[in-house]
Design an enzyme around this catalytic site. Structure first.
Site, PDB file in Angstrom:
ATOM      1  N   GLU A 145      22.345  48.145 -25.276  1.00  0.00           N
ATOM      2  CA  GLU A 145      23.065  47.430 -24.228  1.00  0.00           C
ATOM      3  C   GLU A 145      24.283  46.752 -24.838  1.00  0.00           C
ATOM      4  O   GLU A 145      24.196  46.186 -25.924  1.00  0.00           O
ATOM      5  CB  GLU A 145      22.116  46.364 -23.662  1.00  0.00           C
ATOM      6  CG  GLU A 145      22.673  45.579 -22.533  1.00  0.00           C
ATOM      7  CD  GLU A 145      23.100  46.480 -21.394  1.00  0.00           C
ATOM      8  OE1 GLU A 145      22.252  47.173 -20.831  1.00  0.00           O
ATOM      9  OE2 GLU A 145      24.313  46.499 -21.092  1.00  0.00           O
ATOM     10  N   CYS A 266      24.242  36.872 -30.055  1.00  0.00           N
ATOM     11  CA  CYS A 266      24.356  38.259 -30.520  1.00  0.00           C
ATOM     12  C   CYS A 266      25.132  38.406 -31.821  1.00  0.00           C
ATOM     13  O   CYS A 266      24.560  38.743 -32.847  1.00  0.00           O
ATOM     14  CB  CYS A 266      24.990  39.119 -29.434  1.00  0.00           C
ATOM     15  SG  CYS A 266      23.917  39.314 -28.014  1.00  0.00           S
TER      16      CYS A 266
HETATM   17  C1  UDX Z   1      28.785  40.250 -27.548  1.00  0.00           C
HETATM   18  C2  UDX Z   1      29.428  41.636 -27.389  1.00  0.00           C
HETATM   19  O1  UDX Z   1      30.759  41.503 -26.878  1.00  0.00           O
HETATM   20  C3  UDX Z   1      28.595  42.483 -26.470  1.00  0.00           C
HETATM   21  O2  UDX Z   1      29.150  43.775 -26.359  1.00  0.00           O
HETATM   22  C4  UDX Z   1      27.193  42.568 -27.035  1.00  0.00           C
HETATM   23  O3  UDX Z   1      26.374  43.311 -26.183  1.00  0.00           O
HETATM   24  C5  UDX Z   1      26.613  41.172 -27.210  1.00  0.00           C
HETATM   25  O4  UDX Z   1      27.465  40.393 -28.025  1.00  0.00           O
HETATM   26  P1  UDX Z   1      28.706  38.025 -26.069  1.00  0.00           P
HETATM   27  O5  UDX Z   1      27.868  37.428 -27.164  1.00  0.00           O
HETATM   28  O6  UDX Z   1      28.295  37.830 -24.658  1.00  0.00           O
HETATM   29  O7  UDX Z   1      28.821  39.610 -26.275  1.00  0.00           O
HETATM   30  O8  UDX Z   1      30.162  37.393 -26.235  1.00  0.00           O
HETATM   31  P2  UDX Z   1      31.633  37.881 -26.607  1.00  0.00           P
HETATM   32  O9  UDX Z   1      32.456  37.860 -25.390  1.00  0.00           O
HETATM   33  O10 UDX Z   1      31.619  39.104 -27.415  1.00  0.00           O
HETATM   34  O11 UDX Z   1      32.105  36.652 -27.524  1.00  0.00           O
HETATM   35  C6  UDX Z   1      31.424  36.356 -28.733  1.00  0.00           C
HETATM   36  C7  UDX Z   1      32.003  35.156 -29.411  1.00  0.00           C
HETATM   37  O12 UDX Z   1      33.267  35.460 -29.989  1.00  0.00           O
HETATM   38  C8  UDX Z   1      32.242  33.942 -28.530  1.00  0.00           C
HETATM   39  O13 UDX Z   1      31.810  32.773 -29.205  1.00  0.00           O
HETATM   40  C9  UDX Z   1      33.735  33.935 -28.335  1.00  0.00           C
HETATM   41  O14 UDX Z   1      34.230  32.633 -28.092  1.00  0.00           O
HETATM   42  C10 UDX Z   1      34.219  34.479 -29.656  1.00  0.00           C
HETATM   43  N1  UDX Z   1      35.547  35.111 -29.612  1.00  0.00           N
HETATM   44  C11 UDX Z   1      35.759  36.209 -28.831  1.00  0.00           C
HETATM   45  C12 UDX Z   1      36.583  34.620 -30.400  1.00  0.00           C
HETATM   46  O15 UDX Z   1      36.411  33.637 -31.134  1.00  0.00           O
HETATM   47  N2  UDX Z   1      37.793  35.238 -30.362  1.00  0.00           N
HETATM   48  C13 UDX Z   1      38.036  36.334 -29.598  1.00  0.00           C
HETATM   49  O16 UDX Z   1      39.166  36.833 -29.620  1.00  0.00           O
HETATM   50  C14 UDX Z   1      36.985  36.825 -28.797  1.00  0.00           C
END
Ligand code: UDX
Length: 439
Positions: A145, A266
């Site tokens: 997923e 994650c």
């Molecule tokens: C992530 C993956 O994107 C997803 O595909 C997987 O299934 C689960 O893990 P998620 O944990 O929901 O999803 O969040 P995501 O939107 O990926 O952001 C992860 C973290 O990275 C957040 O803390 C966000 O603030 C940070 N982030 C994201 C940054 O610091 N900079 C960015 O440019 C993007």
């Protein structure tokens, strides 16, 4: 199709409701009575945009919720959607919930059933589970997923891609694997008809795809945060740098936002579990760079505390700090490994008086971090503050009016942990503005 979904958290509850919305008859199983009670009452047990509307639209005819594994009997496809958190004190993933989920449904599996693994597991787990399932006559498909919290409904119904890991012998899918695939194709008939790319492969590849994707995303974020360190050392602006390199389509601008770095349930634990698994496989060198990705990410949190100290004339002891954001990212109430709370707690430990606010995550945050103070609004959190830290980029914090907020604080000092505010606007309103990797 009759379907069961085991584990009704951020992944499973959304998956169950989404599959019901596609016309399937779905039962969601979880050990948590409170969660199941909420879902039965049509309430989402956590904040996920679109889920309450989906639950209301689907109703209760095709979608039921239970804590009794016997209710999974008769389903032909069983999705395993439980969590695989980091093992306490180790990098490895804790597979106890996967084991418990499989043990719970095992007595009710019938020959020809398909068990679909969606949880993120160390490569090699699917092969072992498939062997354990053999006496039941059920077939395992690994179907990772990729949903993002905050966009989970859309990512489930319209994913970027669907991946099947099928049982193979000498590189050829087994007849049982082909039969199982036909069932899963029927479950996903609607998204497949939309033309969503389908990658059909073996167990090992399917399991690796998930951790490879998350490792790449984590690497992208840490890359830009490493550039932020260079920008801090040279007076350059990481936001302009990201815009400029992001115009190259080979690089792309997405996931190049420098700031407090990544958190959540994650990315952090997945890269650590991946390193642990590589070590077990004797190829730890291949993933040694992920240690650096992790280290860059954690350094951002320390850097933010240092920045607070800098703007507070060398000490945060006794200073009032307002932290805007508790969730690990906007549009979520998930506080697992939240950079915002990690920084808030560090500052509190170092003697600051910290007040945290968040539109959705205060209840969760209070349970875990009971010694922090919480406020319902940014204005209440910022009252008499010596410094304000924007830690999670909720829209309402991006849109804050520097003049109005300036009325309630003791000192106009803004630390932009997500580089989302316009420095010129805040400075013009009399604020000391500091971003991360920005002059
Ligand atoms: C992530 C993956 O994107 C997803 O595909 C997987 O299934 C689960 O893990 P998620 O944990 O929901 O999803 O969040 P995501 O939107 O990926 O952001 C992860 C973290 O990275 C957040 O803390 C966000 O603030 C940070 N982030 C994201 C940054 O610091 N900079 C960015 O440019 C993007």
């Amino acid at each position: 199709m009759r379907i069961s979904v085991i584990g009704c958290g951020y992944l499973g509850a959304v998956h169950a409701a989404s599959m019901a919305s596609l016309g399937h008859e779905v039962v969601g199983l979880d050990v948590d009575e409170a969660k199941i009670d909420a879902l039965r009452a049509g309430r989402a047990p956590f904040y996920e945009p679109g889920l309450p509307e989906l639950l209301a639209a689907v109703g209760t005819d095709r979608l039921t919720w239970t804590t009794d594994p016997a209710h999974t009997a008769g389903a032909r496809v069983h999705f395993v959607c439980v969590g695989t958190p980091q093992m306490r004190g180790e990098f490895r993933a804790d597979l106890q919930y996967v084991e418990a989920a499989l043990a719970a449904i095992r007595p009710y599996l019938a020959p020809g059933d398909v068990v679909v693994g969606k949880s993120t597991v160390p490569v090699g787990t699917a092969e072992r589970i498939a062997a354990e399932l053999e006496p039941t006559g059920a077939t395992l498909i690994w179907n990772p997923e990729f949903l993002r919290e905050g966009f989970a409904v859309d990512d489930t119904l319209h994913p970027d891609r669907i991946v099947y890991g099928l049982p193979t012998v000498d590189g050829v899918t087994t007849p049982a694997g082909e039969a199982a695939r036909a069932l899963l194709d029927a479950v996903y008939a609607t998204p497949l008809a939309e033309g969503i790319p389908l990658v059909v492969t073996d167990y090992a590849t399917a399991q690796l795809v998930k951790v490879a994707a998350n490792s790449f995303l984590a690497t992208k974020i840490s890359f830009v945060n490493a550039m932020a360190e260079l920008c801090e050392a040279t007076g350059a602006d990481v936001t302009a740098l990201a815009d400029a390199i992001g115009h190259d389509v080979r690089i792309g601008r997405k996931f190049l936002n420098a700031g407090l770095g990544f958190g959540g349930g994650c990315l952090p634990k997945d890269i650590r579990a991946f390193m642990a698994r590589a070590g077990e496989l004797g190829v730890s060198d291949a993933l040694r760079f992920l240690q650096e990705v992790d280290a860059v990410n954690m350094r951002r949190r320390v850097r933010m505390v240092d920045l607070a100290r800098e703007v507070c004339d060398g000490s945060i002891v006794g200073r009032r700090v307002a932290v805007l954001g508790a969730a690990f990212k906007p549009n979520s109430d998930d506080i697992r490994d939240s950079p915002a709370l990690s920084v808030a707690a560090q500052m509190q430990l170092q003697g600051a008086h910290v007040t945290v606010t968040d539109p959705q995550a205060i209840t969760n945050a209070r349970t875990k971090w009971s010694d922090l103070r919480f406020a319902d609004t940014p204005e209440a959190a910022a009252r008499d503050a010596d410094v304000v830290l924007l830690a999670t980029e909720w829209t309402q914090y991006r849109d804050l009016d520097p003049h109005a907020l300036g009325q309630v604080v003791a000192h106009r000092r803004m630390l932009d942990g997500r580089n989302v505010l316009d420095p010129a606007v805040w400075r013009a309103a009399g604020w000391t503005y500091r971003g991360m990797g920005r002059p």
